[in-house]
Design a protein around this motif. Structure first.
Motif, PDB file in Angstrom:
ATOM      1  N   GLY A 194       0.804  -1.228   0.000  1.00 29.63           N
ATOM      2  CA  GLY A 194       0.000   0.000   0.000  1.00 29.63           C
ATOM      3  C   GLY A 194       0.830   1.267   0.000  1.00 29.63           C
ATOM      4  N   PRO A 195       0.167   2.425   0.001  1.00 30.90           N
ATOM      5  CA  PRO A 195       0.892   3.694  -0.067  1.00 30.90           C
ATOM      6  C   PRO A 195       1.624   4.007   1.232  1.00 30.90           C
ATOM      7  N   ALA A 196       2.758   4.679   1.116  1.00 26.75           N
ATOM      8  CA  ALA A 196       3.541   5.071   2.296  1.00 26.75           C
ATOM      9  C   ALA A 196       4.536   6.137   1.889  1.00 26.75           C
ATOM     10  N   ALA A 197       5.166   6.753   2.881  1.00 21.67           N
ATOM     11  CA  ALA A 197       6.210   7.737   2.618  1.00 21.67           C
ATOM     12  C   ALA A 197       7.445   7.044   2.040  1.00 21.67           C
ATOM     13  N   ARG A 198       8.373   7.851   1.483  1.00 23.34           N
ATOM     14  CA  ARG A 198       9.590   7.362   0.849  1.00 23.34           C
ATOM     15  C   ARG A 198      10.442   6.518   1.812  1.00 23.34           C
ATOM     16  N   GLY A 199      11.226   5.587   1.268  1.00 15.54           N
ATOM     17  CA  GLY A 199      12.166   4.825   2.087  1.00 15.54           C
ATOM     18  C   GLY A 199      11.891   3.340   2.016  1.00 15.54           C
ATOM     19  N   TYR A 200      12.961   2.527   1.960  1.00 15.23           N
ATOM     20  CA  TYR A 200      12.799   1.078   1.852  1.00 15.23           C
ATOM     21  C   TYR A 200      12.058   0.497   3.056  1.00 15.23           C
ATOM     22  N   GLU A 201      12.352   1.049   4.238  1.00 13.03           N
ATOM     23  CA  GLU A 201      11.809   0.456   5.464  1.00 13.03           C
ATOM     24  C   GLU A 201      10.289   0.419   5.423  1.00 13.03           C
ATOM     25  N   ALA A 202       9.733  -0.752   5.699  1.00 11.61           N
ATOM     26  CA  ALA A 202       8.284  -0.925   5.656  1.00 11.61           C
ATOM     27  C   ALA A 202       7.636  -0.191   6.825  1.00 11.61           C
ATOM     28  N   PRO A 203       6.495   0.460   6.590  1.00 11.04           N
ATOM     29  CA  PRO A 203       5.784   1.087   7.700  1.00 11.04           C
ATOM     30  C   PRO A 203       5.275   0.010   8.647  1.00 11.04           C
ATOM     31  N   PRO A 204       5.270   0.266   9.960  1.00 15.11           N
ATOM     32  CA  PRO A 204       4.857  -0.775  10.921  1.00 15.11           C
ATOM     33  C   PRO A 204       3.375  -1.137  10.771  1.00 15.11           C
ATOM     34  N   ASP A 205       2.573  -0.183  10.269  1.00 11.12           N
ATOM     35  CA  ASP A 205       1.130  -0.418  10.210  1.00 11.12           C
ATOM     36  C   ASP A 205       0.619  -0.128   8.787  1.00 11.12           C
ATOM     37  N   PRO A 206       0.960  -0.989   7.829  1.00  4.91           N
ATOM     38  CA  PRO A 206       0.628  -0.701   6.428  1.00  4.91           C
ATOM     39  C   PRO A 206      -0.867  -0.838   6.145  1.00  4.91           C
ATOM     40  N   THR A 207      -1.321  -0.205   5.063  1.00 11.16           N
ATOM     41  CA  THR A 207      -2.694  -0.356   4.577  1.00 11.16           C
ATOM     42  C   THR A 207      -2.607  -0.940   3.165  1.00 11.16           C
ATOM     43  N   PRO A 208      -2.538  -2.285   3.067  1.00  7.84           N
ATOM     44  CA  PRO A 208      -2.282  -2.941   1.774  1.00  7.84           C
ATOM     45  C   PRO A 208      -3.328  -2.650   0.701  1.00  7.84           C
ATOM     46  N   THR A 209      -2.882  -2.809  -0.526  1.00 12.44           N
ATOM     47  CA  THR A 209      -3.706  -2.645  -1.716  1.00 12.44           C
ATOM     48  C   THR A 209      -3.949  -4.016  -2.336  1.00 12.44           C
ATOM     49  N   LEU A 210      -5.184  -4.260  -2.758  1.00  9.12           N
ATOM     50  CA  LEU A 210      -5.548  -5.507  -3.446  1.00  9.12           C
ATOM     51  C   LEU A 210      -6.048  -5.183  -4.852  1.00  9.12           C
ATOM     52  N   VAL A 211      -5.521  -5.897  -5.832  1.00  5.45           N
ATOM     53  CA  VAL A 211      -6.049  -5.799  -7.203  1.00  5.45           C
ATOM     54  C   VAL A 211      -6.204  -7.213  -7.741  1.00  5.45           C
ATOM     55  N   MET A 212      -7.379  -7.538  -8.253  1.00  2.00           N
ATOM     56  CA  MET A 212      -7.589  -8.835  -8.898  1.00  2.00           C
ATOM     57  C   MET A 212      -8.117  -8.593 -10.306  1.00  2.00           C
ATOM     58  N   GLN A 213      -7.543  -9.282 -11.269  1.00  6.02           N
ATOM     59  CA  GLN A 213      -8.057  -9.205 -12.625  1.00  6.02           C
ATOM     60  C   GLN A 213      -8.318 -10.620 -13.117  1.00  6.02           C
ATOM     61  N   ALA A 214      -9.362 -10.783 -13.908  1.00  9.44           N
ATOM     62  CA  ALA A 214      -9.712 -12.098 -14.444  1.00  9.44           C
ATOM     63  C   ALA A 214      -9.761 -11.998 -15.958  1.00  9.44           C
ATOM     64  N   SER A 215      -9.362 -13.050 -16.609  1.00  7.19           N
ATOM     65  CA  SER A 215      -9.379 -13.018 -18.072  1.00  7.19           C
ATOM     66  C   SER A 215      -9.571 -14.419 -18.631  1.00  7.19           C
ATOM     67  N   GLU A 216     -10.224 -14.491 -19.786  1.00  6.77           N
ATOM     68  CA  GLU A 216     -10.257 -15.746 -20.537  1.00  6.77           C
ATOM     69  C   GLU A 216      -8.841 -16.081 -20.985  1.00  6.77           C
ATOM     70  N   TRP A 217      -8.511 -17.340 -20.998  1.00  8.85           N
ATOM     71  CA  TRP A 217      -7.208 -17.802 -21.499  1.00  8.85           C
ATOM     72  C   TRP A 217      -7.326 -19.281 -21.821  1.00  8.85           C
ATOM     73  N   ARG A 218      -6.793 -19.668 -22.923  1.00  5.07           N
ATOM     74  CA  ARG A 218      -6.686 -21.094 -23.246  1.00  5.07           C
ATOM     75  C   ARG A 218      -5.305 -21.350 -23.815  1.00  5.07           C
ATOM     76  N   PRO A 219      -4.759 -22.535 -23.589  1.00  7.92           N
ATOM     77  CA  PRO A 219      -3.444 -22.826 -24.169  1.00  7.92           C
ATOM     78  C   PRO A 219      -3.512 -22.780 -25.694  1.00  7.92           C
ATOM     79  N   ALA A 220      -2.422 -22.309 -26.314  1.00  2.00           N
ATOM     80  CA  ALA A 220      -2.347 -22.329 -27.783  1.00  2.00           C
ATOM     81  C   ALA A 220      -2.538 -23.764 -28.252  1.00  2.00           C
ATOM     82  N   PRO A 221      -3.185 -23.964 -29.418  1.00  2.00           N
ATOM     83  CA  PRO A 221      -3.521 -25.328 -29.875  1.00  2.00           C
ATOM     84  C   PRO A 221      -2.310 -26.272 -29.936  1.00  2.00           C
ATOM     85  N   ASP A 222      -1.128 -25.724 -30.244  1.00  2.00           N
ATOM     86  CA  ASP A 222       0.048 -26.601 -30.387  1.00  2.00           C
ATOM     87  C   ASP A 222       0.954 -26.587 -29.155  1.00  2.00           C
ATOM     88  N   LEU A 223       0.471 -26.007 -28.025  1.00  2.75           N
ATOM     89  CA  LEU A 223       1.359 -25.862 -26.855  1.00  2.75           C
ATOM     90  C   LEU A 223       1.967 -27.189 -26.422  1.00  2.75           C
TER      91      LEU A 223
END
Lengths: 291, 291
Positions: A102-131
Motif C-alpha cells: 500500500g501507499p507510504a512515505a519514501r524509504g525502503y523500510e516498511a511502515p509498521p502499520d501498512p494499509t495494503p492494496t488488493l487488485v484482482m483481474q480475471a481473463s479468458e485464457w486457453r493454451p495455444a492449440p500446439d502448446l
C-alpha cells in the motif's frame, strides 16, 4: 479483455471496479519498490480448483515479507475471486491476484502499520492449440540467482530478474529462460518449475537451490508418486538436461509443457514430447476437471 | 508533504498533478512486476547539483532493462524536475523520479513497444540533527545477493530484497543492513554504498561484487583522491570491518554517514565518527553548496 477488476484500496473490502477506471496511488509501495505478492490462479469452467493452495501460499509470503497481517480473510479473498469471475463471465482462464503493502512515505523500510492494496483481474485464457505438441524451447539465462535470498521462495512483485530473463529468451525466439543459482545448480524457469525424466524417474531442483514452491510443481510431484514414478528433489546441473530422456516445465496455468530444446540443443529423443510428460499432463488435466 | 506530483502516463509529456489525485493504472508493469527504475535526487537551495549524473544512470538502467527507448528526452526530465521543485516550493529536500514500463497485458515478457509511466515527487528533507555525530548502526543481513544478476547494478523498482533487509534492521533498532554476496564478500548497504578506512586508505567493494554504482560513491571516490587519500575498489570481507579505523556509508541524500557499529560491535576506535569520514563529508557538502 474483461470489463471489471476487483480492488481493495488501503485495506478496504474488495469491490468491483470498471477496468478503465481501476487505478492505484502513484505512491503505492507496489509501484515504488515492488513491495508485494501475486498469485496466478487457473479458472476451469468457472471454478478455481487450487484456489486454497494459492491463498495459503499468499499468506505464507506475507509473513516472509514481514507484513503484520493481511486486512482480508482468505475466505473473503476467495469470495471476491469468484465474484470477479462471474462478473466477467470467465469460463476458462485465470485470475491474477496482487497484494501490495500500500501507499507510504519514501524509504525502503516498511511502515509498521501498512494499509495494503488488493487488485484482482480475471481473463479468458486457453493454451495455444500446439502448446503441448510443440512444447517450449528454452535458453539458459546468464542471470544467476541467489539461493540465500527470501525473494526466490515467494511470488513477489519484485520480478524484474524474471522479466529480463524471459524477454531475452523471447528475443532469441524461445519461450522460457532457465535460471541457475550462483553455485551453478539449476533452479527453475522464469515462470515455471523444471522437471527432468531419466529412466522413468522424475528429478526436480530442491527448494534449497532457490526457487518458488510452485503449485503446479507440488501437484506434479503428488501425481507422479501416485502413478508410481519415483521422484527426487535434488541438486541438478545442466548435464542432467543433456542426459534426460524427457524434460518438462510446470506452472498453475500451463500445467506441464514438454521442454523440447535448451540453447538450441534437443532434449531427450530428438526433442519430441515424451510419454512420462504426457502421462503427467493428462493426470493434471484430469485433476483439474479439464476435458 | 508536497501538494503536486509530476506524471507522464503512457509516454505523455510530464505534467503537474495534485498529489491526492495522482494515480496510475492498476495494470502498470511497475506495480505488477516491479518493472522499472528510480532515482532519488538531492535538492539543495532549490538546485539539483548531480541531476545530470542521475539522469545518465537512468538512461543506462533503461538499456539494461531492455527498454527500446525512454519517451522523454533527458533535458525534458530535468526541466520537469525543476518545475516540480518550484511548484512545491522545495528548498532543501529530494526528488524521487520513477519510470516504469507502463501498462501491459499479463506475463513477464516485456512488450516490444511499451508506453512507460513517469512519476516524480518532491519533498522537503533535512538530515536529523544528530545524523553525522551519532552515525548509523548496521546489521549484517542474512540476505545474500547474486553478483551475477543485472538487478544489482541498477536502481530498480524490484527492491523487495532491500525492503526486507532494511525492515529487519529497523526491527533490531538499527539504521542500515549490510549485504554480502553469495561468495561472502561485502557489497553495499540496502540504501547506501560502503567505505572502510584503514591507515588513511579508503577501501570500497568493487562493482564486480554486485552493487549499485552509487552517485554518492563516485563523488566520494573522486573527492578522496583529490584530497590525497589512496582509494581501492576490491573484495572486502567482514574482517575488513573489524579491522577498520573508520567506516562510512554514502548515498545521494545523506552524502556520507559514519558507520559506528555493525551487529552491535563498535567500528574503529570505540565506534566514534573518524576524521577521514569527517573530511569526506565536509568535502561532499562543499561540492553540493551546503553551508
Amino acid at each position: 479483455m474483461s470489463a471489471y477488476l476487483m480492488v481493495g484500496i488501503e485495506g478496504a473490502a474488495p469491490r468491483l471496479v470498471e477496468r478503465s477506471v481501476a487505478t492505484i496511488s502513484a505512491q503505492d509501495r507496489g509501484f515504488l519498490y515492488g513491495d508485494g505478492l501475486f498469485e496466478t490462479i487457473r479458472v476451469v469452467q468457472g471454478r478455481t480448483p487450487y484456489l486454497a493452495s494459492h491463498l495459503e501460499r499468499l499468506g505464507a509470503g506475507a509473513a516472509t515479507l514481514l507484513f503484520p497481517r493481511l486486512p482480508w480473510r482468505l475466505d473473503e479473498l476467495a469470495a471476491a475471486c469468484h465474484d470477479l469471475i462471474r462478473a466477467n463471465h470467465v469460463t476458462d482462464g485465470y485470475v491474477r491476484l496482487t497484494v501490495s503493502r500500500g501507499p507510504a512515505a519514501r524509504g525502503y523500510e516498511a511502515p509498521p502499520d501498512p494499509t495494503p492494496t488488493l487488485v484482482m483481474q480475471a481473463s479468458e485464457w486457453r493454451p495455444a492449440p500446439d502448446l503441448y505438441t510443440a512444447g517450449y524451447r528454452a535458453v539458459l539465462s546468464s542471470v544467476r540467482v541467489s539461493a540465500h535470498s527470501p525473494l526466490c521462495r515467494v511470488k513477489s512483485l519484485s520480478a524484474l530478474e524474471k522479466v529480463i530473463a524471459r524477454t531475452q529468451a523471447a528475443q532469441q525466439g524461445c519461450n522460457e529462460a532457465l535460471l541457475l543459482n550462483t553455485d551453478g545448480y539449476l533452479t527453475e524457469g522464469a515462470a515455471t518449475n523444471l522437471f527432468v525424466v531419466r529412466e522413468q524417474r522424475l528429478l526436480t531442483p530442491a527448494l534449497a537451490c532457490g526457487l518458488l514452491p510452485g503449485i503446479g510443481r507440488r501437484q506434479a510431484l503428488q501425481l507422479a508418486r501416485a502413478l508410481g514414478y519415483p521422484c527426487e528433489e535434488g541438486f541438478l546441473t545442466v548435464e542432467d538436461l543433456w542426459r534426460a530422456d524427457e524434460a518438462f516445465v510446470t506452472n498453475a496455468l500451463v500445467l506441464a509443457v514438454p521442454l523440447t530444446a535448451v540453447d538450441g540443443r534437443p532434449i531427450g529423443h530428438g526433442g519430441r514430447p515424451g510419454p512420462v510428460t504426457a502421462a503427467i499432463l493428462a493426470g493434471l488435466r484430469r485433476a483439474m476437471g479439464i476435458e
